[in-house]
Design an enzyme around this catalytic site. Structure first.
Site, PDB file in Angstrom:
ATOM      1  CG  MET A  86      -1.889  -1.454   1.529  1.00  0.00           C
ATOM      2  SD  MET A  86      -2.479  -1.501  -0.512  1.00  0.00           S
ATOM      3  CE  MET A  86      -3.792  -0.284  -0.288  1.00  0.00           C
ATOM      4  CG  ASN A 103      -0.970  -3.218  -8.020  1.00  0.00           C
ATOM      5  OD1 ASN A 103      -0.662  -3.879  -6.450  1.00  0.00           O
ATOM      6  ND2 ASN A 103      -1.134  -2.987  -7.731  1.00  0.00           N
ATOM      7  CG  HIS A 105      -6.577  -1.997  -8.721  1.00  0.00           C
ATOM      8  ND1 HIS A 105      -6.045  -0.535  -7.872  1.00  0.00           N
ATOM      9  CD2 HIS A 105      -7.589  -1.529  -9.315  1.00  0.00           C
ATOM     10  CE1 HIS A 105      -7.145  -0.620  -7.422  1.00  0.00           C
ATOM     11  NE2 HIS A 105      -8.058  -0.426  -8.498  1.00  0.00           N
ATOM     12  CB  THR A 137       3.290   1.791 -15.885  1.00  0.00           C
ATOM     13  OG1 THR A 137       1.669   2.105 -15.644  1.00  0.00           O
ATOM     14  CG2 THR A 137       3.877   0.890 -17.039  1.00  0.00           C
ATOM     15  CG  ASP A 141      -4.133   1.103  -9.061  1.00  0.00           C
ATOM     16  OD1 ASP A 141      -2.971   0.286  -9.324  1.00  0.00           O
ATOM     17  OD2 ASP A 141      -4.630   1.910  -8.189  1.00  0.00           O
ATOM     18  CD  GLN A 169     -13.014 -15.888  -9.445  1.00  0.00           C
ATOM     19  OE1 GLN A 169     -12.196 -16.029 -10.142  1.00  0.00           O
ATOM     20  NE2 GLN A 169     -13.787 -17.123  -8.671  1.00  0.00           N
ATOM     21  CD  GLU A 170      -7.576  -8.964  -5.112  1.00  0.00           C
ATOM     22  OE1 GLU A 170      -6.259  -9.373  -4.426  1.00  0.00           O
ATOM     23  OE2 GLU A 170      -8.331  -8.855  -4.547  1.00  0.00           O
TER      24      GLU A 170
END
Length: 216
Positions: A86, A103, A105, A137, A141, A169-170
């Site tokens: 974070m 990452n 999100h 990048t 996000d 699902q992550e």
């Protein structure tokens, strides 16, 4: 075998999902900006090296990022995996690991970048929500997308209920993305396009590209 460093700020549930998936990787270290992060205890119990780079000890983001980069580089990783980390990273830090840092999100990017994604999805009245694994990048996000998973937003959903469904699902797609990276099956084009060399599979949620059977 590729080496990865995992960055966390809290419980590290996505890190745990990677461990359970038995990926063909060497987790060289788990690094946190929060000394009390629960994921550090999990990693230590499994014999994984851990380190803390406390952001509050530094005068600004640049100083923190320099110290974080020094700790990362000490482990010589092939990839850096942000798993609930974070902190907003500076442009120079991102450039240092461009194409090697990913990452996850909790939204279907480009919708709902930033914080409080589930609350904002409910307020917006969307019918489908989900999660996204992307290259990091300089834009928040906004990096090239590797894989996404979608879940329905149900009439009686609360923020917590929706978050739990997305988190499931992550835990499916993040290990898959890391596997693809480490097996050189993710191809990042110069213009930011991403292509995947993959096997097809069918699971109970909409995921694109569809993950490999063996990850589940």
């Amino acid at each position: 075998m590729k080496r990865i460093v995992v960055l966390i700020s809290g419980r590290g549930s996505n890190m745990e999902a990677m461990l359970k998936a038995r990926l063909p990787v060497d987790i060289a270290a788990v690094i946190s900006n929060e000394p009390a992060a629960g994921g550090l205890v999990t990693a230590q119990a499994l014999g994984i090296a851990t380190a803390v780079v406390p952001h509050r000890a530094f005068a600004d983001r640049t100083a923190f990022d320099e110290a974080l980069a020094a700790e990362i580089d000490r482990h010589q990783p092939d990839f850096i995996i942000l798993a609930g980390f974070m902190r907003v990273l500076t442009e120079n830090f991102v450039a240092r690991y461009l194409g090697r840092m990913v990452n996850i999100h909790p939204s279907l990017l480009p919708s709902f970048p930033g914080l409080h994604t589930h609350r904002r999805a409910l307020e917006a009245g969307v019918r489908i929500h989900g999660c996204t694994v992307h290259f990091v990048t300089p834009g928040l996000d906004s990096g090239p997308i590797i894989i996404q998973a979608a879940v329905p937003v149900l009439p009686n959903d609360t923020e917590d209920l929706l978050a739990a469904r997305v988190l499931e699902q992550e835990h499916r797609i993040y290990p898959q993305a890391v596997r693809w990276l480490c097996e050189a099956r993710v191809q990042l084009g110069a213009a930011g396009s991403v292509s995947i060399i993959r096997a097809s599979a069918t699971i109970g949620a909409l995921v694109s590209p569809s993950p490999d059977d063996r990850i589940f």
